[in-house]
Design an enzyme around this catalytic site. Structure first.
Site, PDB file in Angstrom:
ATOM      1  CG  HIS A  81      11.026  17.835 -44.214  1.00 12.65           C
ATOM      2  ND1 HIS A  81      10.251  18.774 -44.872  1.00 12.65           N
ATOM      3  CD2 HIS A  81      12.301  18.303 -44.275  1.00 12.65           C
ATOM      4  CE1 HIS A  81      11.026  19.745 -45.314  1.00 12.65           C
ATOM      5  NE2 HIS A  81      12.273  19.477 -44.979  1.00 12.65           N
ATOM      6  CE  LYS A 116      12.334  19.032 -28.396  1.00 10.25           C
ATOM      7  NZ  LYS A 116      12.878  18.268 -27.236  1.00 10.25           N
ATOM      8  CE1 TYR A 126      13.077  20.538 -33.938  1.00  7.48           C
ATOM      9  CE2 TYR A 126      14.387  19.572 -35.688  1.00  7.48           C
ATOM     10  CZ  TYR A 126      13.540  20.553 -35.237  1.00  7.48           C
ATOM     11  OH  TYR A 126      13.157  21.565 -36.078  1.00  7.48           O
ATOM     12  CG  ASN A 147      20.272  30.534 -33.147  1.00  6.70           C
ATOM     13  OD1 ASN A 147      20.427  29.967 -34.215  1.00  6.70           O
ATOM     14  ND2 ASN A 147      21.045  31.524 -32.758  1.00  6.70           N
ATOM     15  CG  HIS A 148      14.849  25.103 -32.621  1.00  6.81           C
ATOM     16  ND1 HIS A 148      15.460  23.943 -32.231  1.00  6.81           N
ATOM     17  CD2 HIS A 148      14.693  25.031 -33.963  1.00  6.81           C
ATOM     18  CE1 HIS A 148      15.661  23.190 -33.299  1.00  6.81           C
ATOM     19  NE2 HIS A 148      15.219  23.824 -34.369  1.00  6.81           N
TER      20      HIS A 148
END
Ligand code: ZN
Length: 430
Positions: free
Chosen positions: A183, A44, A107, A41-42
Site C-alpha cells: 500500500h 476484523k 486485521y 469500525n470493521h
C-alpha cells in the site's frame, strides 16, 4: 452484534442444531457518541480453537488510540485490539476477556500450530504501522512481545509511506506462509484524490517457527522486519500492472508439492478513492517460477465485475475457488474450478444467490466440514444490519429465522440507551 460487540454462534453437523449467538466480549468500537457518520469500525474479528478445546476470539481492533498510550511500532486510529476466551472447552455460552495482547492492532489472523503454539499476526496500528506477530506457548493465556515482520517506512522519493496488507496461513509442518500486497500510503496533500486505497503487486514469504527463520520461495534467508526494498528484491510474486491497476490482497495455500498458490484481486484504477472493481486472479509457484494472473471469473476483465474469494487446491492443477460476485443484479456465491493450474476457470456449483445482494466473504474456515466452508455477509440496502450465512458445498445451512435473530433484553436495552444518548448528543451539538 449491537454496538459492534462480538457474538459467537455454533452449528453441530451431527445433530443439525444451532446454538447462540452469544455475546463473547465488549468492543471499544461502536459506542463513541462523537464518531462520524461514515463508520469504518470493521474490527476484523478472528477465531480459533486451542489444543485444549478453548475457543479464542480476537476482535475490536482498529489501530488503537491515545487512551492506550504510545504506539511504538506505528500510528494509531481507534479503539483497542481485544481477546476473549470461552470459559469451558467447546462451549460458546460463557466468555472471559483476557489482557494478553497489545491494544494496538487490526486485521487479526491467528494460527494454532501442531505443537499447540499460537501465533497472532496483525498490523500494529493504522496504515503506517509494522505488521507483527505475538507468540503464545501456553494456549493463548499469555503472549510474548510483538515481533515486526513487515516494516512501515517513510519514502524519500515520493510523499508517501510504505504500508502493507498481509494474509497469513499455516504451511507445511512448522511453517507459516504469508502473502501480501503493498500500500502506497500517500500524504493527504500529495495527490488530487488525497489518501487512497492504492495497493500494488503480490509478495510471498515463509516463516519456519521451529528454527525461528524466514525465507523466500527459493529458500533464501530473509532478515526481519522486511523493508519494501528487500520485499521487491526477494519476495515478489508478480507486478500486477503498475499504476493503472490496483490490488486488494487475497489468500495463499500450498499444493500437494508444498508450492504456494496465491489469489489476489486486481482491477483498473478508475479514479475513485478505491480505484475500481477488482477481479480475483490466481498465481502459482511451479518450483522454478510464478505462473498465472488470469481472472477466475472469466467475463470479469471485460465488464469490470468485482469479485472476491478464497480457494481449495485439489492438486497442483486442480483449483476450486469459492467466489462472490454480482451478475445481472443478483449476488452470487459459486464455485469456479480450474483443471489446468489456473489458466482457465469454469463455473461450478452455485451455492447462494440473492437479489441485489452485495457480499462480504470471510477466508475459508480451516479444517472445515464441507457443508460449512465460509461465512458470507449480505449487505442490506435498507438496514444497518447484515444477514450472515454459513455456506458450504450444499449451499447455506438453514435455520429458523425466529431463532437466528435473537437479541436478549439486555442487548435491546443497551442499544436503546445508546441511540437515545446519541440523539441527545446530536441535538446538543446543533
Ligand atoms: Zn494509507
Amino acid at each position: 452484534g449491537p454496538l459492534e460487540d462480538p457474538y459467537v454462534a455454533a452449528y453441530n453437523h451431527n445433530t443439525a442444531q444451532w446454538t447462540g449467538p452469544y455475546k463473547a466480549g465488549i468492543s471499544e468500537l461502536g459506542k463513541d457518541l462523537t464518531q462520524p457518520k461514515n463508520i469504518d469500525n470493521h474490527g476484523k474479528p478472528t477465531m480459533l480453537i486451542d489444543k485444549l478445546g478453548y475457543i479464542h476470539i480476537f476482535f475490536g481492533g482498529h489501530g488503537g488510540d491515545k487512551r492506550h498510550g504510545k504506539n511504538t511500532l506505528g500510528n494509531g486510529h481507534y479503539a483497542a485490539n481485544k481477546h476473549a476466551v470461552s470459559k469451558r472447552p467447546y462451549d460458546i455460552t460463557e466468555w472471559e476477556e483476557l489482557n494478553a495482547i497489545e491494544p494496538f492492532g487490526t486485521y487479526n489472523q491467528a494460527i494454532v500450530m501442531d505443537n499447540g503454539d499460537i501465533y497472532l499476526f496483525y498490523r500494529h496500528g493504522a496504515h503506517r504501522s509494522d505488521w507483527v506477530y505475538q507468540k503464545s506457548t501456553d494456549n493463548g493465556r499469555t503472549f510474548e512481545k510483538p515481533v515486526s515482520i513487515l516494516k512501515t517506512k517513510k519514502r524519500t522519493d515520493i510523499e508517501a509511506t510504505d504500508s502493507w496488507y498481509a494474509y497469513v496461513s499455516k504451511g507445511q509442518n512448522d511453517d507459516i506462509i504469508i502473502s501480501y500486497d503493498y500500500h502506497v500510503c500517500w500524504n493527504m496533500k500529495a495527490t488530487d484524490r488525497g489518501h487512497t486505497t492504492e495497493r500494488h503487486d503480490a509478495y510471498y514469504m515463509v516463516f519456519d517457527t521451529n528454527k525461528n527463520t524466514w525465507r523466500n520461495v527459493q529458500g533464501d534467508a530473509l532478515t526481519m522486519p522486511l523493508t519494501r526494498e528487500v520485499a521487491d528484491e526477494k519476495t515478489l510474486v508478480a507486478r500486477t500492472g503498475g499504476n493503472g491497476f490496483w490490488t486488494f490482497n487475497g489468500s495463499t495455500h500450498l499444493d500437494q508439492n508444498g508450492y504456494p498458490h496465491i489469489g489476489i484481486n486486481i482491477g483498473k484504477d478508475l479514479g475513485q478513492k478505491t480505484g475500481g472493481p477488482k477481479q480475483t486472479s490466481h498465481y502459482r509457484w511451479t518450483g522454478s517460477e510464478w505462473l498465472g494472473g488470469q481472472p477466475v471469473y472469466e467475463q470479469a476483465r471485460e465488464d469490470g465485475t468485482d469479485t472476491r474469494g478464497d480457494f481449495i487446491i485439489k492438486s497442483p492443477t486442480e483449483i476450486n475457488y469459492l467466489l462472490g460476485y454480482k451478475e445481472n443484479g443478483d449476488g452470487i456465491i459459486s464455485y469456479y474450478n480450474s483443471t489446468d493450474g489456473g489458466q482457465t476457470f469454469n463455473k461450478g456449483k452455485e451455492l447462494l444467490r440473492s437479489k441485489n445482494a452485495a457480499w462480504s466473504l470471510t477466508a475459508l474456515i480451516d479444517n472445515a466440514h464441507p457443508d460449512a466452508r465460509i461465512i458470507v455477509a449480505e449487505k442490506l440496502k435498507s438496514s444497518n444490519w447484515r444477514k450472515l450465512y454459513l455456506v458450504g458445498d450444499n449451499g447455506p445451512i438453514q435455520r429458523e429465522k425466529s431463532s437466528a435473530s435473537v437479541l436478549t433484553k439486555a442487548d435491546q436495552d443497551h442499544l436503546k440507551k445508546f441511540k437515545a444518548a446519541h440523539e441527545l448528543y446530536k441535538k446538543n451539538k446543533k
